[in-house]
Motif scaffolding. Sequence first.
Motif, PDB file in Angstrom:
ATOM      1  N   VAL A   1      -7.319   2.199  -4.570  1.00  0.00           N
ATOM      2  CA  VAL A   1      -5.890   2.477  -4.737  1.00  0.00           C
ATOM      3  C   VAL A   1      -5.417   2.175  -6.160  1.00  0.00           C
ATOM      4  O   VAL A   1      -4.906   3.046  -6.872  1.00  0.00           O
ATOM      5  CB  VAL A   1      -5.022   1.699  -3.722  1.00  0.00           C
TER       6      VAL A   1
ATOM      7  N   LEU B   1       0.830  -1.208   0.000  1.00  0.00           N
ATOM      8  CA  LEU B   1       0.000   0.000   0.000  1.00  0.00           C
ATOM      9  C   LEU B   1       0.866   1.260   0.000  1.00  0.00           C
ATOM     10  O   LEU B   1       0.541   2.238  -0.691  1.00  0.00           O
ATOM     11  CB  LEU B   1      -0.929  -0.008   1.211  1.00  0.00           C
TER      12      LEU B   1
ATOM     13  N   LEU C   1       0.576   4.049  -2.902  1.00  0.00           N
ATOM     14  CA  LEU C   1       0.239   5.439  -2.580  1.00  0.00           C
ATOM     15  C   LEU C   1       1.349   6.390  -3.028  1.00  0.00           C
ATOM     16  O   LEU C   1       1.081   7.515  -3.468  1.00  0.00           O
ATOM     17  CB  LEU C   1      -0.014   5.578  -1.080  1.00  0.00           C
TER      18      LEU C   1
END
Length: 287
Positions: free
Chosen positions: A118, A36, A40
């Motif tokens: 995402v 993640l 990001l």
Amino acid sequence: MSVWLPAAPCTPGACVEPAGSVRSAPRALLRLTAVLALLLTGIALSPLSRRIPAGATRRWCRWIVRAAGVRVRISGAAARSGGMLLVANHISWLDIPLLAAVRPARMLAKAEIRHWPVAGPLAARGGALFIDRDRLRALPDTVARVTAVLRNGGAVAVFPEGSTWCGRAQGDFRRAVFQAALDAGVPVQPVHLRYRLTGGARSTAPAFVGDDSLPASVWRVVSARGLVADVQVRTVIAPGSHADRRSLARAAQPAPPPQPRPAHAAPAARVPHPAQESPVRPAAAGP
């Protein structure tokens, strides 16, 4: 889902290895956090994507897969510049960063990916070409958009099977997108993807098939141990070496897996995919 769409008989229950034990949860959470964080970071830097060297993008994509606990082995290399259609067999959501680790390219993706958490915004900012697979009339326009990107010297990555398979079996490459390479006069770069364990046995843990959910698939990968992704960059297919999209698709198709296929549930009967059967050649789009 439209009966015209390609479908694989693979299902999580019949084909996919279970997730790791409860004892693997702390390691899995660390891996998930790392993935993640990298995604990001990619979203944050996406406005500067044109200034980021392709080599840095390739390394970032490898880091994503490695952060998930999967070792990456790439053999061969693709041309670093010029129009090119990259095609690969489709097993997992990991296939996307693995193809980009070979060469960054605009991805031809189903419209649903736009809404993934995402990954969806990242794909959109990365210039993905989204296709609504339920709208058959949109197919010629999609081929024309891919042709335009290729003529402008860009690379487009495609999974021509049109559906994910478990890796112990595979589907046929659909022909429509190969028309774009013919119209643009660019090479086709076949890539063969395979997931295995450290000892060499083929693994279906990374497979994202059937009614599997993305969170379940991601958790299965990050909680697994000893996964390796083998990425074989095969011999490039030069423009003009095949007269039609049928023969071009066959030349790019990887050989079937050498080991026997598992017992899959029989796929539902379906009408042949129009991209495969239609003799009409989509109109090419200019740059």
